[in-house]
Design a protein around this motif. Structure first.
Motif, PDB file in Angstrom:
ATOM      1  N   THR A 184     -11.813  -5.483  -0.118  1.00  0.00           N
ATOM      2  CA  THR A 184     -10.949  -4.479  -0.152  1.00  0.00           C
ATOM      3  C   THR A 184     -10.834  -4.013   1.338  1.00  0.00           C
ATOM      4  O   THR A 184     -10.264  -3.562   1.199  1.00  0.00           O
ATOM      5  N   HIS A 233      -6.580  -7.654  -1.968  1.00  0.00           N
ATOM      6  CA  HIS A 233      -5.856  -6.162  -0.832  1.00  0.00           C
ATOM      7  C   HIS A 233      -5.729  -6.351   0.137  1.00  0.00           C
ATOM      8  O   HIS A 233      -5.143  -6.684   1.051  1.00  0.00           O
ATOM      9  N   ASN A 259      -8.936  -0.406  -0.911  1.00  0.00           N
ATOM     10  CA  ASN A 259     -10.786   0.354  -0.071  1.00  0.00           C
ATOM     11  C   ASN A 259      -9.824   1.445   0.116  1.00  0.00           C
ATOM     12  O   ASN A 259     -11.365   2.220  -0.117  1.00  0.00           O
ATOM     13  N   HIS A 260      -8.927   1.864  -0.033  1.00  0.00           N
ATOM     14  CA  HIS A 260      -9.631   3.868  -0.147  1.00  0.00           C
ATOM     15  C   HIS A 260      -9.445   4.371  -1.336  1.00  0.00           C
ATOM     16  O   HIS A 260     -10.470   5.642  -0.970  1.00  0.00           O
ATOM     17  N   HIS A 306      -2.606  -4.264   2.777  1.00  0.00           N
ATOM     18  CA  HIS A 306      -3.317  -3.542   3.554  1.00  0.00           C
ATOM     19  C   HIS A 306      -3.673  -3.474   5.318  1.00  0.00           C
ATOM     20  O   HIS A 306      -4.530  -2.373   6.350  1.00  0.00           O
ATOM     21  N   ASP A 316      -4.317   0.243  -2.562  1.00  0.00           N
ATOM     22  CA  ASP A 316      -4.404   1.378  -1.917  1.00  0.00           C
ATOM     23  C   ASP A 316      -3.062   2.621  -1.957  1.00  0.00           C
ATOM     24  O   ASP A 316      -2.273   2.627  -1.385  1.00  0.00           O
ATOM     25  N   ASP A 375       0.551  -1.032  -0.070  1.00  0.00           N
ATOM     26  CA  ASP A 375      -0.104  -0.306  -0.033  1.00  0.00           C
ATOM     27  C   ASP A 375       1.090   1.549   0.036  1.00  0.00           C
ATOM     28  O   ASP A 375       1.494   1.387   0.968  1.00  0.00           O
TER      29      ASP A 375
HETATM   30 MN   LIG Z   1      -6.370  -1.007   2.766  1.00  0.00          MN
END
Ligand SMILES: [Mn+2]
Length: 361
Positions: free
Chosen positions: A234, A150, A85-86, A273, A55, A21
């Motif tokens: 994610t 992720h 996820n971001h 993550h 990310d 990330d």
């Molecule tokens: Mn993440």
């Protein structure tokens, strides 16, 4: 819109370098690429190729530079990139402080003195291109000897995505959200969740409230996580919390499910993550997140009963916190796992031979 890749896609064959990330830490990315032997355009003299675990953005000082670099490398066929996820939250348009460089660049937190004053904001004319890029990224990359995602290898979600075709990540996310909310309504959970929220409003409003575990709120949170394929891959899966806890400005009834402790497939998984530490001494904890791993877990360790899961996120996303404390010797790092060699390379040039529970390379 056209040009969506399948959400479960085929990973590059041959030797690859899987980068953790990046979170807007462009200088760390450039340093890592040099250590790995890539040139400015992402070419490697031995023909190695890059995979970004997701990310790319948020928290660090230059998310636009990172996104631009990776977009160009992907377009040139020199890199693949997973959705994190971001990146998903940007697509969804969620408003929270670390996303404002993109969602709301005029926000007070980005002005001098604000928590995210260090962040370069998105050039307005590039916004649509970034959204199209994130919308088209795969959620899973696989090849016979390796699985890349992720946050979680979650078979129910991956099977659903194989059947879903290529509608784009945002459309997939929104369709799942609609289906889940309808089911919560039908089951009466939505109503009970609203009742719990109003009955415990005082306790839920700040970190001092200590609310009890609220069953409808917990069930709704779990369904919104586990039944949404884009979200569970994610963000990683949640399970019911043993007790409520307060993080990122709200009380949570669900906590991280350590899915890797139950993964018994033979194919290795590499993920990001989870805010791993490079050093096992105190410090380098992610801001206000409960740790996911045993604090004594060193960077050579693989996870799971077969020791065939590797987390390549060494928490460079918290480097802005170190900078704000005046630290110059960073304890957060950006790492890459070389496959099939199973060597970890960090941006300082340190190389660690990791210890998988299988024979590789
Ligand atoms: Mn993440």
């Amino acid at each position: 819109m056209t040009g969506f890749a399948p959400c479960v896609a085929v990973a590059f064959d041959g030797p690859i370098d899987i980068i953790g990330d990046v979170h807007g830490e462009y200088d760390a990315l450039r340093a890592l690429l040099v250590q790995l032997g890539y040139d400015d355009e992402g070419r490697h003299p031995e023909g190695r190729r890059l995979v970004f675990i997701g990310d790319l953005c948020d928290r660090g000082p230059d998310s636009p530079a990172v996104v631009e670099w990776v977009m160009a490398a992907v377009a040139a066929g020199r890199a693949q990139c997973l959705l994190g996820n971001h990146d998903l939250l940007l697509l969804v348009g969620e408003s929270r402080d670390s996303l404002r460089w993109f969602i709301d660049p005029s926000h007070a937190e980005l002005q001098p003195g604000g928590k995210y004053a260090h962040c370069r904001v998105v050039p307005p004319e590039r916004k649509a291109a970034y959204l199209a890029f994130f919308d088209s990224l795969p959620l899973v990359l696989e090849r016979p000897d390796l699985r890349l995602v992720h946050a979680a290898w979650w078979p129910a979600a991956i099977d659903a995505l194989r059947a879903a075709g290529t509608p784009g990540n945002l459309a997939l996310y929104e369709a799942a959200t609609q289906r889940i909310e309808t089911q919560l309504e039908v089951r009466g959970i939505t109503q009970r969740e609203a009742e719990e929220r109003s009955e415990h409003a005082d306790q839920l409003k700040d970190g001092q409230g200590n609310p009890p575990l609220l069953p409808a709120l917990a069930e709704a949170n779990l369904r919104r996580n586990l039944d949404n394929a884009v979200r569970v891959l994610t963000f990683g899966p949640d399970c019911l919390a043993t007790r409520p806890y307060y993080v990122m400005e709200r009380w949570r009834m669900a906590e991280r499910d350590r899915w890797w402790e139950r993964y018994t497939d033979d194919v290795p998984v590499v993920m990001g993550h989870y805010w791993r530490k490079f050093e096992t001494s105190p410090g380098t904890a992610a801001p206000s997140m409960p740790p996911s791993f045993d604090p004594t877990l060193g960077p050579s360790a693989w996870l799971g009963p077969k020791r065939n899961i590797y987390c390549v996120d060494f928490s460079v996303g918290a480097r802005f916190v170190e900078r704000s404390r005046g630290q110059t010797q960073f304890r957060t790092h950006l790492g890459a796992l070389r496959w099939p060699e199973c060597q970890l390379v960090i941006e300082t040039g340190v190389v660690v031979a990791t210890e998988p529970g299988f024979v590789s390379g």
